[in-house]
Design an enzyme around this catalytic site. Structure first.
Site, short mmCIF file in Angstrom:
data_model
loop_
_atom_site.label_atom_id
_atom_site.label_comp_id
_atom_site.label_asym_id
_atom_site.label_seq_id
_atom_site.Cartn_x
_atom_site.Cartn_y
_atom_site.Cartn_z
N ASP A 1 59.79 4.26 41.33
CA ASP A 1 61.03 3.59 40.93
C ASP A 1 61.42 2.47 41.87
OD1 ASP A 1 63.08 3.15 39.19
OD2 ASP A 1 64.36 4.77 39.91
N GLU B 1 -0.17 -5.19 23.35
CA GLU B 1 -0.39 -3.99 24.16
C GLU B 1 -1.79 -3.92 24.78
OE1 GLU B 1 -0.88 -2.93 19.76
OE2 GLU B 1 0.42 -4.17 21.01
N HIS C 1 70.76 4.45 42.17
CA HIS C 1 70.29 3.12 42.59
C HIS C 1 71.36 2.52 43.48
CE1 HIS C 1 66.73 2.53 39.89
NE2 HIS C 1 67.30 3.57 39.32
N GLU D 1 -6.95 -0.90 13.38
CA GLU D 1 -5.82 0.01 13.36
C GLU D 1 -5.98 1.07 12.28
OE1 GLU D 1 -2.01 -1.69 13.75
OE2 GLU D 1 -2.67 -3.24 15.14
N ASP E 1 66.84 11.81 28.33
CA ASP E 1 66.90 11.09 27.07
C ASP E 1 67.84 9.92 27.25
OD1 ASP E 1 66.38 10.93 24.05
OD2 ASP E 1 68.58 10.88 24.17
N GLU F 1 -5.65 -2.04 9.04
CA GLU F 1 -5.84 -3.48 9.21
C GLU F 1 -6.62 -3.76 10.48
OE1 GLU F 1 -2.14 -5.51 9.69
OE2 GLU F 1 -1.43 -4.18 11.27
N LYS G 1 71.01 11.86 36.76
CA LYS G 1 70.23 10.61 36.80
C LYS G 1 71.20 9.43 36.66
CE LYS G 1 66.44 8.38 34.24
NZ LYS G 1 65.68 7.94 35.42
N ASN H 1 -6.41 -6.57 13.52
CA ASN H 1 -5.71 -7.69 14.16
C ASN H 1 -6.75 -8.52 14.88
OD1 ASN H 1 -2.75 -7.53 13.70
ND2 ASN H 1 -3.05 -5.47 14.53
N HIS I 1 69.69 11.42 41.50
CA HIS I 1 68.97 10.14 41.50
C HIS I 1 69.99 9.02 41.32
CE1 HIS I 1 65.91 7.09 40.49
NE2 HIS I 1 66.74 6.72 39.53
N ARG J 1 7.98 -2.26 26.12
CA ARG J 1 8.41 -3.63 25.84
C ARG J 1 9.91 -3.71 26.08
NH1 ARG J 1 5.06 -5.44 20.41
NH2 ARG J 1 3.21 -4.17 20.78
N GLU K 1 0.84 -1.19 0.00
CA GLU K 1 0.00 0.00 0.00
C GLU K 1 0.88 1.25 0.00
OE1 GLU K 1 -2.23 -0.42 3.57
OE2 GLU K 1 -0.65 0.38 4.86
N THR L 1 66.25 3.66 29.90
CA THR L 1 65.14 3.26 29.03
C THR L 1 64.86 4.37 28.01
OG1 THR L 1 64.19 2.12 30.94
CG2 THR L 1 62.75 2.46 29.03
#
Length: 1195
Positions: free
Chosen positions: A586, A339, A787, A318, A692, A331, A755, A333, A785, A384, A243, A922
């Site tokens: 560290d 619902e 170790h 509907e 660095d 239509e 360092k 139903n 710094h 729903r 339709e 590193t």
């Protein structure tokens, strides 16, 4: 109370003490009726529901209230479904048939009804509810059909016949086909003749199945084929009705009820305009803002049409209503609607009971129903709740309901069937989980109740549409009652929602996974975390800000008030030696492989804030902690920084910035480093130690500039190597270091750092170096710094202090020594009473140390003391940085070289010399370490490496170093080794980042949002810039397992014991109480084990795939979302069509296959251009969500 009502019906109450349950119901149905009627009254004693799920239970409840025996039928797939348990009796049908066909088998249903003396059959909705042959079969077998007569069902179920009836009855209709259309040629012919757009609708069913709007002629054939396929699967007949499509209509439907005597009433209208794919999601009764004249006219037409066709029982007429007040019949139903509940709520009439009583022969007047007596009161809304994901175009989701908690209370009604914890949501049927109905005085009040109810729901295990429904309920157009059927399409904001965090269930899945498959964080040794709860030393009252007393002021306050320059001046003017505490970074990097978690850092943070406010800073971020946090600890480093800042507002934070390498191990575009520094300051960082790995000045200057422009304190670092006190060491001399310091000062640093990564700075060298730098830069703060690998760290730091250093690095005693920093307590004690007295109290340090002594035992699997029992002076020979030493040991063990670590250390020294005697920090130290492991693994000497370099395949880090990705080492690259290793590969001249294209952060953010959802932040973008794969894996992990950082460390690493109870505070005021109950021994067919917990007193269980067992079972592989060319099933279902083959070239959006689930078909499309390389599926194959369906090679 019942007397007047029974008297009106002409009934005499009959009471049966022995059967109280049925007495009232039977009394109401026995005896002569008050109204004369030619309709024969035939009581119904038993009702079979030819349906499943929610509607079946709805009818069973009505039967129970009427005192009727209820009978259920169920398919093989529904053996465990709730509806069969709610009936008095239940019977299996359709054995061996596909899931839907079982409920479409008329002979099977009639057989069960006859064998079990059923009086009547209620069809529910869907399935056979609008099949006239089913209604006729019932009647032919002496069984009453609770619905319209077969003739009416046939006439109204046929869209074309219903249309003709409406025309004959004088009801306006939409232009459409006169007969059902069964071929795509007929569909094309209609579209060409009448024009587009058109609506394709299933001729023999409703509910949105088989519906398509077609706007382009080129789409007619494809849309017709998909629609007819859906319709056939849902209703057993694929015929279509076509339709004209009315633009922007409201969808209004009238509830009607008729009896066998020709009486028809309407029960007012419902507005069903909130729909998608022509399937209703939210319904409202009565329709808001409906003109009363239109309401009355619609109702009159609905009744007129029903009378015209001789309608009996319940049904719905509907209409489409345009914006000019014109309405068109679409239509009927001829059944009960999903619902119907909202109509029951506003009228007080039980439609299902009314259906049964009409089928018995009672007339509407006999039931007290005349039009003037039916009134609509208040407003009702039905939502729903479906197992569909609105974020993925409402794709159906299936699986196990791990959690179900509903929202109830005044004004709320719940109609459901499969909504309970442990229920299995199958892919074979409709995705409806539960209908939630609210009722109140008006639309706004009803919406408020619905909103409250939906927010109370907790559904875990499958996705639902609740977030979407909440957006609808809060939309002003909806609340104003001014919407039409385009509402969802024209309001994209309805899809903007934060998905549920689902934290508790995700954590249970994590714990279950650890229990089934072992630790998800690789453990470095065989030691287990200790079963201790570290004692947190007392902190002055009011430790939590802002409610309590804030901690004492510190240098952070000076920085906020006076800026970086004022901060540096305050440091330089300080009389005693200042300390930086490395315990938060560290120290645990060096001793515990960087594995200490935010969870344990935050516990001690308030104590530190209140007792160590005079620290120069806390080193707590950057460097290795950044990627380890995501890679192994599964936590966000930015959240760690933010959390620590909130608890420690008074002490400056310091991070390690690897110059142009950011916090990564390679070079990045310049804008990535600038952006990273900017966000770091925003997140709470103060001091940037910029270094660095090669002391390469261009890389250093970029980092200095980025940190300075971000507003941070710039601490320029010179990485120390060699030994300036040894005249024979001629590469890294005093002049080298002082010249470098000159350049850093020119670059604008606020503080100078030496360092000493490997702990090579001996006391004599310290005196020479610091004395010279202090004489050259009398106003510049100097920070050292080191170790303590050799054991000489305390002596060296004391010498640095005596020679003019302002700050030295220490770690709390129980986290000091060996490859960590020198002992805080030792340095403090050594200077007590001296002019350099630090001002710290040993008792305070002792309590701090005690906490870490206990906490350290939680990290036993990463304990360096397993392999390193004491300091070792051989560091002066191998020069291995402290932060790398233990990691290198663990790597050696993982490579099977654990018993050869002495050779690895020797090879480290040789590799360093092969590379030209590098500054080792590193990531340059990683290059040397990888090279050393490579040499030992392949049993190569330094001479053999040089001799065979052209034929060897070197580690990636070595190759990239030689290419120049880390910058240029002091003294240049080693030749001819560089040329031999590169074998003609390209070389980078100068600073690598300088030639790299800027990163597009906006595009990166969009991609992360697409892959990982709306929780992705601007900080995650920068994490991805530094570590793309690590960040992707972390975000995937977080989405899957939730906030694992909130778990106690032992439980995080190795999981809880069976029977163990523990708590998890997921946020302030929200604590989970968890108890581990058991783990199943047996595997499911999918290779899963069920793990049982008690969560907040409620039983929970999770299904965890046993990775080892799953391999043996050959379970279908899942898609890897991080691999672009892999395509997964968007929803569980069955493959109905495959449209490509291996080797085909496809373009983005091309259809690949068609998947069918829950009576809906979905076309899986190509995500990008490419070539199909693998199709591990076949037609009719059943799939789970995310199962791998295809692989393609992206172009």
């Amino acid at each position: 109370m019942l007397g007047p009502y029974l008297a009106r019906l002409g009934l005499v109450p009959v009471y049966n003490v022995a059967s109280a349950r049925n007495s009232v119901a039977r009394a109401m149905r026995l005896g002569p009726v008050a109204h004369a009627s030619t309709i024969e009254y035939q009581p119904i004693k038993s009702v079979l529901v030819a349906n499943r799920g929610e509607i079946a239970i709805r009818v069973f409840r009505a039967c129970t209230e009427l005192g009727l025996r209820s009978v259920a039928i169920y398919s093989e797939q529904d053996k465990m479904h709730m509806h069969r348990q709610k009936a008095d009796e239940s019977y299996l049908i359709g054995e061996g048939l596909p899931p839907v066909e079982a409920y479409l088998s008329i002979p099977e249903i009639i057989r069960v009804a006859k064998e079990n003396n059923v009086d009547a059959i209620h069809p529910g909705y869907g399935f056979l509810s609008e099949r006239s042959d089913f209604a006729q079969a019932c009647i032919d077998n002496g069984i009453r059909f609770i619905g319209p007569s077969p003739g009416v069902v046939k006439r109204m179920g046929d869209k074309v016949a219903a249309r003709a009836a409406a025309i004959a009855a004088g009801v306006q209709v939409v232009p459409g086909t006169d007969q059902p259309v069964t071929t795509e040629e007929e569909a094309m012919e209609f579209c060409v003749k009448y024009g587009l757009p058109v609506m394709l609708k299933a001729a023999y069913g409703g509910g949105g199945r088989g519906m398509r709007v077609v706007r382009e002629l080129s789409d007619v054939r494809e849309s017709f084929n998909r629609a007819t396929s859906e319709a056939k699967a849902a209703f057993g007949n694929g015929a279509m009705f076509i339709e004209k499509f009315i633009e922007r209509p409201r969808h209004i439907e009238l509830q009607i009820l008729g009896d066998h005597a020709g009486n028809i009433v309407h029960l007012f209208e419902r507005d069903c305009s909130v729909q998608r794919r022509h399937q209703k999601l939210v319904e409202v009764a009565p329709a808001p803002n409906l003109d009363q004249r239109v309401r009355e006219a619609m109702a009159a037409d609905a009744v007129k049409l029903a009378q015209f066709v001789g309608y009996e029982n319940a049904g719905t007429v509907e209409f489409l209503l345009d914006n000019r007040g014109n309405y068109y019949f679409i239509e009927v139903n001829a059944r009960l609607q999903v619902e119907h509940t909202v109509t029951e709520e506003i009228t007080g009439i039980d439609l299902v009971q009314s259906q049964i009583r009409v089928a018995e022969g009672l007339t509407l007047p006999e039931m007290g129903m005349s039009q003037e007596k039916i009134h609509a009161q208040g407003s009702a809304i039905q939502c729903r709740v479906t197992t569909e994901d609105p974020a993925k175009a409402f794709q159906p989701d299936t699986g196990r309901l791990e959690v179900f908690r509903s929202g109830e209370g005044m004004g709320i009604r719940l109609d459901g069937a499969s909504a309970f914890a442990g229920a299995i949501i199958s892919p074979y049927y409709d995705s409806l989980l539960v209908k939630v109905i609210s009722r109140a005085s008006d639309l706004h009040a009803s919406a408020a109740k619905m909103n409250r109810s939906l927010r109370e729901f907790r559904i875990r295990g499958v996705k639902t549409n609740i977030p979407f429904l909440l957006n609808v309920l809060e939309n002003q157009k909806f609340l104003n009652g001014t919407i039409d059927t385009t509402f969802i399409d024209e309001n994209p904001q309805l899809f903007q929602f934060q998905p549920s965090q689902n934290r508790a269930q995700k954590l249970l899945n994590y714990l279950g996974n650890v229990l089934v498959n072992g630790p998800l964080t690789p453990l470095a040794t065989g030691l287990k975390p200790a079963e201790v709860s570290p004692h947190i030393p007392d902190t002055p009252p009011g430790k939590v800000r802002p409610k309590g007393v804030p901690p004492p002021k510190g240098l952070k306050d000076v920085l906020k008030e006076q800026g970086p320059e004022g901060f540096a001046k305050a440091v330089r003017e300080h009389k005693g030696l200042m300390l930086m505490d490395t315990t938060f970074r560290d120290a645990h990097q060096s001793l515990l492989a960087t594995r200490v978690r935010t969870h344990d850092l935050l516990k001690i943070s308030p104590y530190v804030a209140h007792n160590f406010n005079s620290l120069y800073s806390l080193e707590n971020w950057g460097g290795a902690t950044f990627d380890v946090a995501m890679r192994f600890l599964h936590e966000c480093p930015w959240e760690r920084l933010d959390s620590m800042r909130r608890l420690i507002p008074n002490i400056p934070f310091q991070m390690l910035l690897r110059g142009a390498n950011g916090v990564g191990y390679t070079s990045y575009p310049d804008n990535a480093v600038y952006k990273f520094c900017d966000l770091s300051v925003q997140a709470g960082m103060d001091i940037f130690r910029v270094f660095d790995s090669l002391n390469y000045l261009p890389n250093l200057i970029l980092g200095i500039d980025a940190a300075g422009k971000a507003g941070g304190v710039v601490e320029g670092a010179i990485s120390y190597s060699g030994d300036i006190s040894d005249p024979s060491r001629t590469k890294y001399t005093l002049e080298y270091y002082t010249n470098l310091a000159e350049e850093l000062v020119k670059a604008g640093i606020h503080v100078l750092c030496i360092k000493d990564m490997a702990g090579l700075l001996k006391p004599r060298a310290a005196e020479i170096l610091i004395t010279e730098i202090r004489s050259r830069f009398p106003d510049l703060p100097i920070h050292i710094h080191t170790h303590d690998t050799s054991g000489a760290g305390v002596a060296s730091m004391l010498q640095c202090a005596k020679s003019g250093a302002d700050v030295v690095d220490v770690a709390v005693d129980s986290m000091s020594g060996m490859t960590s920093q020198p002992s805080m307590g030792a340095v403090v004690a050594s200077l007590m009473g001296d002019e350099l007295d630090t001002g710290f109290n040993l008792d305070t340090i002792s309590k701090y140390s005690a906490y870490w002594e206990q906490t350290r035992t939680l990290y036993a699997p990463f304990e360096c003391a397993v392999t390193m029992k004491s300091g070792n002076a051989d560091v002066y020979q191998n020069e291995i940085p402290g932060g790398q030493y233990t990691n290198l040991q663990f790597q050696a063990y993982s490579l099977g070289l654990g018993d050869q670590f002495e050779q690895v250390k020797k090879a480290y020294s040789e590799a360093n010399m092969l590379l030209g005697d590098l500054i080792k920090v590193t990531p340059s130290s990683k290059t040397v370490g990888d090279f050393a492991q490579f040499m030992v693994q392949n049993k190569l000497t330094a001479a053999e490496v040089e001799e065979r370099a052209e034929e060897l395949s070197f580690p990636k880090s070595v190759v990239e170093f030689m290419q120049g990705y880390l910058g240029e080492p002091y003294g240049g690259f080693p030749e001819p080794l560089r040329t031999k290793i590169l074998k003609g590969m390209p070389r980078i001249e100068g600073r690598p980042g300088e030639s790299m294209a800027p990163l597009d952060f906006e595009t990166m953010h969009e991609e992360l949002l697409e892959n990982h959802g709306p929780r992705v932040s601007k900080y995650d973008v920068l994490s991805s810039a530094m570590y793309p794969k690590v960040t992707n894996d972390f975000l995937t992990f977080r989405n899957k397992y939730g906030p694992v950082d909130k778990l106690d460390t032992r439980i995080f690493l190795t999981g809880p014991k069976v029977g163990e109870e523990f708590e998890v505070e997921i946020e302030k005021g929200k604590t989970l109480h968890i108890k581990t109950l058991a783990m199943a021994e047996d595997l499911t067919p999918n290779g899963e084990r069920e793990v049982f917990f008690e969560l907040n007193g409620q039983l929970r269980s999770v299904l965890i795939r046993d990775n080892a067992a799953a391999e043996e079972l050959h379970v279908h592989p899942k898609v890897n979302p991080s691999v672009k060319g892999e395509i997964g099933a968007p929803m569980p279902g069955t493959i109905v069509d495959i449209r490509v083959k291996e080797g085909d070239t496809v373009t983005k959006g091309a259809p690949l296959l068609v998947l069918s689930a829950m009576k809906m078909e979905m076309v899986v499309q190509a995500p990008c251009d490419g070539t199909i390389t693998s199709i591990p599926v076949s037609k009719d194959m059943k799939l789970e969500g995310d199962d791998l369906v295809m692989k393609l090679d992206p172009k």
